[in-house]
Design an enzyme around this catalytic site. Sequence first.
Site, PDB file in Angstrom:
ATOM      1  N   GLY A  43      42.190  42.445  49.713  1.00  9.61           N
ATOM      2  CA  GLY A  43      41.304  42.175  48.582  1.00  9.61           C
ATOM      3  C   GLY A  43      42.044  42.291  47.266  1.00  9.61           C
ATOM      4  O   GLY A  43      41.680  41.657  46.279  1.00  9.61           O
ATOM      5  N   GLY A 118      56.037  45.731  52.372  1.00  9.22           N
ATOM      6  CA  GLY A 118      56.901  44.695  52.926  1.00  9.22           C
ATOM      7  C   GLY A 118      57.973  44.249  51.952  1.00  9.22           C
ATOM      8  O   GLY A 118      57.772  44.264  50.736  1.00  9.22           O
ATOM      9  N   GLY A 179      43.471  41.682  22.426  1.00  5.37           N
ATOM     10  CA  GLY A 179      42.162  41.044  22.336  1.00  5.37           C
ATOM     11  C   GLY A 179      42.001  39.878  23.282  1.00  5.37           C
ATOM     12  O   GLY A 179      41.238  38.946  23.011  1.00  5.37           O
ATOM     13  N   HIS A 438      14.066  22.286  33.409  1.00 11.46           N
ATOM     14  CA  HIS A 438      13.525  22.935  32.206  1.00 11.46           C
ATOM     15  C   HIS A 438      12.623  24.099  32.615  1.00 11.46           C
ATOM     16  O   HIS A 438      11.827  23.959  33.539  1.00 11.46           O
ATOM     17  CB  HIS A 438      12.711  21.921  31.404  1.00 11.46           C
ATOM     18  CG  HIS A 438      12.037  22.507  30.201  1.00 11.46           C
ATOM     19  ND1 HIS A 438      12.728  22.830  29.052  1.00 11.46           N
ATOM     20  CD2 HIS A 438      10.744  22.850  29.976  1.00 11.46           C
ATOM     21  CE1 HIS A 438      11.876  23.334  28.168  1.00 11.46           C
ATOM     22  NE2 HIS A 438      10.664  23.359  28.708  1.00 11.46           N
TER      23      HIS A 438
END
Length: 461
Positions: A43, A118, A179, A438
């Site tokens: 992950g 590794g 930033g 909508h």
Amino acid sequence: MPESTPRSFDLLILGGGSGGYAAAFRASQLGLTVGLVEESKVGGTCLHNGCVPTKALLHAAEVADNARDGAKYGVNATLDSIDMAVVNEYKQGVVDRLYKGLQGLVKARKVELIEGHGTLVGPDAIEVRGERYTAKNIVLATGSYARSLPGLEITGRVMTSDQALQMDTVPESAIVLGGGVIGVEFASVWKSFGADVTIVEALPHLVPNEDEVLSKGLERAFRRRKIDYKLGVKFQGVEQTDSGVKVSLEDGTVLEADVLLVSVGRGPRTSGLGYEEQGVRMDRGFVLTDEKLHTGVANIYAVGDIVPGLQLAHRGFQQGIFVAETIAGLSPQPIVEANIPRVTYCEPEVASVGITESKAREIHGDDAVEALEYNLGGNGKSQILGTQGFIKLVRVMNGPVVGVHMLGSRVGEQIGEAQLIVSWEAHPEDVAPLIHAHPTQNEAMGEAHLALAGKPLHAHD
């Protein structure tokens, strides 16, 4: 490893992050035998100390803002406090559930997980804990780490996102050095949690890689949120005290706060892994590849954050799929870097795909480019949510839309359609007839294209 563990594979992958495990899963689907080397948890950064946990914090921050602002919607809620122990428990629960699912997929796909550090030791070989594994093809996918600046030690009250994600209290005040995406996201979280925040950015704008109109819009929004920032000024040094940090800037300004978050980008994790010794071409730590992500050495490919370009989990993921299909003998389309969607999950969100207006003018010429902004003030759902912002479209004159740039709460959810429009080289006239439900923020995408097609409805001519 048990004696039954195979030592040779069709494909051996070094690194189990987004790029590595995507390559493993796709290659297994295509009938290849696959070994996946990972020293920590499958992950990678994205799941365990990057995208997923930071977005969990950002959701908690949104809940805090909703509680604080409830009265203006007639909901008389109050924000008593932020319990970081519970926030972290929620955040970790999200990560753990996803990790458990990923572990199950590794087994289901019959990918051989080789646990340990590794090193590339040959054109077809990786060594893990003294054992040598070989493969017909190798994919390098070792990811990235949080950078610092020369001489700036990460310790105590000076931290990167790695340490910030583990904090068990909310700082009363924070200085954020940088930033860019990570910096503005943490600034947004901490402000929502009640901290005083100042961002220091050496370049002239926040999120400096975005279209300038997005940067300026985010700066206005942060001013409204009372998030302070110093732009165009460089960091000089930091002094830690018992109670906080003193940050010196090159213009003589001295800022004080509880903590300093160093968010100056991420570096490629390639040092000491044997890449250069095996002839893999490098540039400032990055692995150089061709458009098919081949390194030029034997059957060695590279994907993800170690390859120059956008350091995004979904880029690595798609590159992993691309390389697996290439190795299996398919002919996938090379990935167009500019068409990778980009989202910054601060409040308000910043989302973009394609090229900026200035880049379009540089490529096509000033007279051949048209840009249009559709303000979310005309969008019903945005008014309901109380968000301000816009969708900016950049097109080649009488040609396709080449850039979509968005600012506003939840606009990241619109990036899927934006990516289709840019990637499929749609003209505004192609998008204008599509029906957008909508009331949704997605209507703003339709309205922007209506306006660019010369028939604005909820916008002034």
